[in-house]
Design a protein around this motif. Structure first.
Motif, mmCIF file in Angstrom:
data_model
loop_
_atom_site.group_PDB
_atom_site.id
_atom_site.type_symbol
_atom_site.label_atom_id
_atom_site.label_comp_id
_atom_site.label_asym_id
_atom_site.label_seq_id
_atom_site.Cartn_x
_atom_site.Cartn_y
_atom_site.Cartn_z
ATOM 1 N N ASN A 163 3.919 -8.538 -11.796
ATOM 2 C CA ASN A 163 4.297 -9.984 -11.279
ATOM 3 C C ASN A 163 3.344 -10.981 -11.659
ATOM 4 O O ASN A 163 2.157 -10.716 -11.881
ATOM 5 C CB ASN A 163 3.902 -9.776 -9.722
ATOM 6 C CG ASN A 163 5.109 -8.747 -8.902
ATOM 7 O OD1 ASN A 163 6.234 -9.128 -9.256
ATOM 8 N ND2 ASN A 163 4.613 -8.245 -8.069
ATOM 9 N N LEU B 117 4.214 -18.170 -12.249
ATOM 10 C CA LEU B 117 5.276 -19.023 -13.066
ATOM 11 C C LEU B 117 4.478 -20.324 -13.301
ATOM 12 O O LEU B 117 3.810 -20.968 -12.570
ATOM 13 C CB LEU B 117 6.594 -19.263 -12.592
ATOM 14 C CG LEU B 117 7.666 -18.080 -12.154
ATOM 15 C CD1 LEU B 117 8.818 -18.238 -11.766
ATOM 16 C CD2 LEU B 117 7.759 -17.118 -13.470
ATOM 17 N N ASP C 55 6.621 -23.263 -4.651
ATOM 18 C CA ASP C 55 7.782 -23.097 -3.810
ATOM 19 C C ASP C 55 7.767 -24.274 -2.727
ATOM 20 O O ASP C 55 6.871 -24.962 -2.732
ATOM 21 C CB ASP C 55 7.955 -21.654 -2.890
ATOM 22 C CG ASP C 55 6.969 -21.354 -1.991
ATOM 23 O OD1 ASP C 55 5.934 -22.334 -1.839
ATOM 24 O OD2 ASP C 55 6.642 -20.166 -1.790
ATOM 25 N N ARG D 127 4.829 -19.788 -7.199
ATOM 26 C CA ARG D 127 6.178 -18.816 -7.395
ATOM 27 C C ARG D 127 5.623 -17.811 -8.183
ATOM 28 O O ARG D 127 5.062 -17.967 -9.239
ATOM 29 C CB ARG D 127 7.158 -19.702 -8.242
ATOM 30 C CG ARG D 127 7.696 -20.812 -7.220
ATOM 31 C CD ARG D 127 8.783 -21.695 -8.058
ATOM 32 N NE ARG D 127 9.745 -20.889 -8.455
ATOM 33 C CZ ARG D 127 10.542 -21.244 -9.414
ATOM 34 N NH1 ARG D 127 10.579 -22.820 -9.971
ATOM 35 N NH2 ARG D 127 11.626 -20.548 -9.986
ATOM 36 N N ILE D 128 6.212 -16.683 -7.990
ATOM 37 C CA ILE D 128 5.868 -15.348 -8.521
ATOM 38 C C ILE D 128 7.410 -14.723 -8.947
ATOM 39 O O ILE D 128 8.037 -14.698 -8.094
ATOM 40 C CB ILE D 128 4.990 -14.406 -7.590
ATOM 41 C CG1 ILE D 128 3.456 -15.065 -7.128
ATOM 42 C CG2 ILE D 128 4.663 -13.002 -8.123
ATOM 43 C CD1 ILE D 128 2.921 -14.595 -6.191
ATOM 44 N N ARG D 129 7.141 -14.096 -10.055
ATOM 45 C CA ARG D 129 8.333 -13.411 -10.593
ATOM 46 C C ARG D 129 8.001 -12.054 -11.038
ATOM 47 O O ARG D 129 7.017 -11.797 -11.745
ATOM 48 C CB ARG D 129 9.034 -14.141 -11.412
ATOM 49 C CG ARG D 129 10.540 -13.496 -11.821
ATOM 50 C CD ARG D 129 11.492 -14.738 -12.389
ATOM 51 N NE ARG D 129 12.714 -14.192 -12.790
ATOM 52 C CZ ARG D 129 13.799 -13.780 -11.977
ATOM 53 N NH1 ARG D 129 13.480 -13.811 -10.848
ATOM 54 N NH2 ARG D 129 14.818 -13.224 -12.628
ATOM 55 N N ALA D 130 8.681 -11.053 -10.757
ATOM 56 C CA ALA D 130 8.693 -9.851 -11.403
ATOM 57 C C ALA D 130 9.081 -9.646 -12.807
ATOM 58 O O ALA D 130 10.346 -10.174 -13.048
ATOM 59 C CB ALA D 130 9.051 -8.679 -10.473
ATOM 60 N N PHE D 131 8.637 -8.868 -13.664
ATOM 61 C CA PHE D 131 9.309 -8.541 -15.028
ATOM 62 C C PHE D 131 9.187 -7.147 -15.358
ATOM 63 O O PHE D 131 8.186 -6.463 -14.823
ATOM 64 C CB PHE D 131 8.500 -9.396 -16.317
ATOM 65 C CG PHE D 131 8.446 -10.813 -15.795
ATOM 66 C CD1 PHE D 131 9.473 -11.622 -16.828
ATOM 67 C CD2 PHE D 131 7.931 -11.819 -15.001
ATOM 68 C CE1 PHE D 131 9.629 -13.077 -16.361
ATOM 69 C CE2 PHE D 131 7.982 -13.327 -15.006
ATOM 70 C CZ PHE D 131 8.847 -13.622 -15.540
ATOM 71 N N ALA E 226 14.482 -13.979 -20.608
ATOM 72 C CA ALA E 226 14.508 -14.421 -19.165
ATOM 73 C C ALA E 226 15.216 -13.385 -18.447
ATOM 74 O O ALA E 226 15.009 -12.945 -17.228
ATOM 75 C CB ALA E 226 15.365 -15.461 -18.969
ATOM 76 N N GLY F 126 13.157 -10.768 -16.117
ATOM 77 C CA GLY F 126 12.520 -10.996 -14.778
ATOM 78 C C GLY F 126 13.622 -10.507 -13.696
ATOM 79 O O GLY F 126 14.795 -10.661 -14.203
ATOM 80 N N THR G 160 14.057 -10.179 -9.220
ATOM 81 C CA THR G 160 13.741 -10.300 -8.085
ATOM 82 C C THR G 160 14.137 -9.029 -7.082
ATOM 83 O O THR G 160 15.238 -8.749 -6.985
ATOM 84 C CB THR G 160 14.505 -11.534 -7.445
ATOM 85 O OG1 THR G 160 14.426 -12.698 -7.934
ATOM 86 C CG2 THR G 160 14.311 -11.861 -5.850
ATOM 87 N N HIS H 236 19.493 -9.829 -4.261
ATOM 88 C CA HIS H 236 19.593 -10.003 -5.811
ATOM 89 C C HIS H 236 19.694 -8.617 -6.391
ATOM 90 O O HIS H 236 19.639 -8.652 -7.816
ATOM 91 C CB HIS H 236 18.171 -10.578 -6.109
ATOM 92 C CG HIS H 236 18.067 -12.111 -5.628
ATOM 93 N ND1 HIS H 236 17.443 -12.387 -4.492
ATOM 94 C CD2 HIS H 236 18.229 -13.268 -6.272
ATOM 95 C CE1 HIS H 236 17.566 -13.658 -4.445
ATOM 96 N NE2 HIS H 236 17.967 -14.197 -5.376
#
Length: 354
Positions: A138, A141, A150, A156-160, A195, A198, A200, A205
């Motif tokens: 995680n 961003l 947000d 804002r956090i995104r998983a990769f 991208a 990445g 969710t 999703h």
């Protein structure tokens, strides 16, 4: 196993001394397909029903704590394939020795750079790190150096998911137990990631159909971790029973197992574990049935019974340990390894007692 509780030519002791699961143990994991059991069938996974997976994870953890932990955490990361673009998920799962390890803490940054992200950071506790083909993480961003937020002002956090070739492992795991889990840290220094890597972790999703990807993530985490603790605790109780049966009460010479208070404690421990185990699986089976029906499972109940079971496991292990004698304090004894593995695993942040 020898009569004194020690193990000769114990492969799990060898793995502990090595600090990682041995090559033949890793090969066995892959041969059994354990790391793909939560991945979508369309991506080459088994997509097993969650109640079946959790029961299997309990049994694996009862064999060895590090083995169970690595299988559970890496299979859990494999579950993320159900939230990736299908083509990417297929490519990852098709790799020989595919294994996803990772960390949930957002201790890095993902900077937007055109259609890609530049990822930098350091993450702790990636169980199974030496055998990982990919790492999940995680990241916070950023755009042009500014943290994106947000609607509530939170980062804002995104998983990769990142290929292991872009990751530097750090041999940082120095715990008293779970040594063969090799839960090392890893670092990424400005890796360019498309991208598409990445994702969710949310049913809305999911890119794969089926109830497995509608099951709530936190509920899945609680039940799988609790099953691991249950497997280790059950292993400890079995070994403790053998030691108690071999010991005699000081002063009387009476077999310790025949002392009423000791016999009652052992019986009560087994009964309490069995009762809480039944409660966990009843709640899990009910939640799974709800998800299959496209209804909402009782996440609060799953968390409550999971933590109750972990508490019972703690009391079981700590309550029987004093009756096991100095044998249980020997580092080369199987029961000592189980004791250390258990108490290391209970330190997971989700398993804090109330």
């Amino acid at each position: 196993m020898a009569g004194d509780g020690t193990v000769s030519a114990d492969p799990w002791r060898e793995a502990e001394l090595a600090g990682f699961l041995l090559p033949d143990q890793q090969a066995h994991i892959h041969e059994r397909g354990w790391l793909k059991m939560l991945a979508p069938r369309a991506a080459g996974g088994a997509e097993l029903p969650l109640p079946e997976v959790v029961r299997l994870e309990e049994a694996i953890a009862a064999t060895d704590g590090s083995l169970g932990w690595v299988v559970t955490l890496c299979a859990g990361a494999g579950w993320f394939a159900g939230f990736l673009p299908p083509a990417l998920a297929r490519d990852i799962m098709a790799m020989p020795g595919a294994c996803l390890a990772g960390s949930g803490a957002p201790t890095g940054f993902a900077d937007i750079d055109g259609d890609d992200f530049l990822i930098t950071g350091r993450w702790d506790y990636a169980s199974g790190a030496p055998m990982a083909s990919h790492f999940t993480l995680n990241a916070v961003l950023r755009e042009r150096g500014e943290v994106l937020r947000d609607g509530h002002g939170k980062p804002r956090i995104r998983a990769f998911v990142v290929p292991a070739r872009q990751v530097a492992r750090e041999a940082s795991w120095q715990a008293i137990g779970m040594r063969a889990s090799a839960s090392h840290a890893y670092r990424i220094d400005g890796a360019r990631v498309p991208a598409s890597h990445g994702f969710t972790i949310d049913a809305a999703h999911a890119t794969a159909d089926g109830p497995l990807y509608r099951f709530p993530f936190m509920a899945l985490a609680y039940v799988t971790l609790a099953a691991n603790l249950l497997g280790m605790a059950g292993h400890f109780v079995a070994l403790a029973g053998d030691l108690v049966a071999a010991r005699r009460q000081h002063g009387t010479g009476v077999p310790l197992i025949e002392v009423p208070t000791v016999a009652a404690r052992l019986a009560r421990t087994r009964e309490e574990l069995a009762a809480d185990r039944a409660a966990l699986y009843a709640a899990l089976d009910s939640a799974w049935a709800a998800v299959v029906r496209h209804t909402v499972p009782d996440e609060v109940l799953l968390q409550r019974v999971s933590l109750q079971l972990v508490d019972t496991c703690r009391r079981a292990v700590d309550g029987l340990y004093p009756y096991c004698g100095l044998q249980a304090a020997r580092e080369d004894a199987a029961i000592n390894r189980v004791w250390r593995d258990f108490h290391t695993a209970t330190q997971h942040a989700l398993l804090l007692p109330d």
